[in-house]
Design an enzyme around this catalytic site. Structure first.
Site, PDB file in Angstrom:
ATOM      1  N   ASP A 187      23.741   9.146   5.024  1.00 36.40           N
ATOM      2  CA  ASP A 187      22.950   8.175   4.325  1.00 36.40           C
ATOM      3  C   ASP A 187      23.759   7.836   3.084  1.00 36.40           C
ATOM      4  O   ASP A 187      24.601   8.766   2.831  1.00 36.40           O
ATOM      5  CB  ASP A 187      21.599   8.959   3.909  1.00 36.40           C
ATOM      6  CG  ASP A 187      20.719   7.925   2.916  1.00 36.40           C
ATOM      7  OD1 ASP A 187      20.949   6.487   3.123  1.00 36.40           O
ATOM      8  OD2 ASP A 187      20.274   8.303   1.886  1.00 36.40           O
ATOM      9  N   ASP A 219      22.691   6.271  -0.437  1.00 37.40           N
ATOM     10  CA  ASP A 219      22.023   6.318  -1.640  1.00 37.40           C
ATOM     11  C   ASP A 219      21.313   7.748  -1.807  1.00 37.40           C
ATOM     12  O   ASP A 219      20.496   7.904  -0.936  1.00 37.40           O
ATOM     13  CB  ASP A 219      21.132   5.301  -1.844  1.00 37.40           C
ATOM     14  CG  ASP A 219      21.510   3.746  -1.929  1.00 37.40           C
ATOM     15  OD1 ASP A 219      22.646   3.607  -2.433  1.00 37.40           O
ATOM     16  OD2 ASP A 219      21.017   2.954  -1.276  1.00 37.40           O
TER      17      ASP A 219
HETATM   18  C1  BG6 Z   1      18.234   2.547   0.524  1.00 43.17           C
HETATM   19  C2  BG6 Z   1      17.624   3.445  -0.846  1.00 43.17           C
HETATM   20  O1  BG6 Z   1      19.329   3.141   0.758  1.00 43.17           O
HETATM   21  O2  BG6 Z   1      18.298   1.037   0.270  1.00 43.17           O
HETATM   22  C3  BG6 Z   1      16.365   2.546  -1.100  1.00 43.17           C
HETATM   23  O3  BG6 Z   1      17.063   4.555  -0.379  1.00 43.17           O
HETATM   24  C4  BG6 Z   1      16.711   0.872  -1.354  1.00 43.17           C
HETATM   25  O4  BG6 Z   1      15.779   3.008  -2.292  1.00 43.17           O
HETATM   26  C5  BG6 Z   1      17.133   0.515  -0.071  1.00 43.17           C
HETATM   27  O5  BG6 Z   1      15.304   0.042  -1.661  1.00 43.17           O
HETATM   28  C6  BG6 Z   1      17.516  -1.045  -0.088  1.00 43.17           C
HETATM   29  O6  BG6 Z   1      18.515  -1.349  -0.971  1.00 43.17           O
HETATM   30  P1  BG6 Z   1      19.198  -2.497  -1.388  1.00 43.17           P
HETATM   31  O7  BG6 Z   1      20.376  -2.338  -2.045  1.00 43.17           O
HETATM   32  O8  BG6 Z   1      19.432  -3.600  -0.243  1.00 43.17           O
HETATM   33  O9  BG6 Z   1      18.092  -3.237  -2.267  1.00 43.17           O
HETATM   34 MG    MG Z   2      18.965   8.039   0.509  1.00 44.27          MG
END
Ligand code: BG6
Ligand code: MG
Length: 224
Positions: free
Chosen positions: A11, A13
């Site tokens: 993963d 984030d």
């Molecule tokens: C995930 C995060 O990786 O991506 C979430 O854990 C986030 O918190 C999701 O909402 C979507 O991200 P983005 O950058 O497309 O808004």
């Molecule tokens: Mg994550």
């Protein structure tokens, strides 16, 4: 004892870098504007969840799910993303979480495939800013998946792209929904963080610093 695993699917984030914190700060800013309280505990429910689904969860939390048209919801999601994009502008290779670079190098040297399974549409930008693009054999981001974690789709797509069967993959996640996705994909799961939220993982490590080839090989090979 099992054979050695063939791939690690990360993963992004909260595992490779601490952007989970930036997502939280950006959602907090938006929800304050909407008069909806949001704390770190509630934020656990948003980790690993797509942007629009996260917004729906926040609106329902504030009992405001029926207050906006689809168009207005899209504008709110765009606003949150603008806050987030502002925060990730500062990202450099120094923002890799502890031990991640050494672990990526170790995996590459051992010729273990490396992929990413992220629900973020900003995954390529963040990975680029971190300077680790070259390590990944494949990246699956939110642009190409239909269902958000906890659905296993994003992990299954990553495994397919690198031609490794799911049972020979290890998935690494900081989110409860992400650990469920790894499980349902039929992979071995490592949770990074708190045992309380990630107790359903095969293994929980407190920090990315504990990720090394020897440790995870032992964990994987002795698992059922
Ligand atoms: C995930 C995060 O990786 O991506 C979430 O854990 C986030 O918190 C999701 O909402 C979507 O991200 P983005 O950058 O497309 O808004
Ligand atoms: Mg994550």
């Amino acid at each position: 004892m099992k054979n050695k695993f063939e791939a690690v699917i990360f993963d992004l984030d909260g595992v490779i870098t601490d952007t989970a914190e930036y997502h939280y700060l950006a959602w907090k800013q938006l929800s304050e504007e909407l008069g909806i309280p949001l704390d770190r505990e509630f934020n656990e429910k948003l980790k690993g969840i797509s942007r629009m689904e996260s917004l729906e969860i926040i609106l329902a939390h504030g009992d405001r799910q029926n207050d906006f048209t689809q168009q207005e919801k899209e504008e709110l999601a765009t606003k949150k993303n603008a806050y987030y994009v502002e925060l990730i502008k500062q990202i450099t290779p120094d923002d890799l979480l502890p031990g991640i670079l050494a672990f990526l190098k170790e995996l590459k040297e051992a010729q273990i495939k490396i992929a990413m399974a992220s629900m973020s549409k900003n995954a390529f930008t963040v990975t680029n800013s971190l300077g680790v693009m070259e390590y990944f054999d494949h990246i699956v981001d939110a642009a190409t998946v239909a269902k958000s974690k906890p659905d296993p789709e994003v992990f299954l797509k990553a495994a397919e792209a690198i031609s490794v069967s799911p049972e020979n993959c290890i998935g690494i996640e900081d989110a409860a929904a992400g650990v469920t996705a790894i499980h349902d994909a039929g992979m071995y799961s490592i949770g990074i963080g708190d045992e309380k939220t990630l107790g359903h993982a095969n293994t929980v490590l407190q920090s990315t610093e504990q990720l090394d080839l020897k440790t995870i090989t032992q964990l994987y090979q002795t698992s059922k």
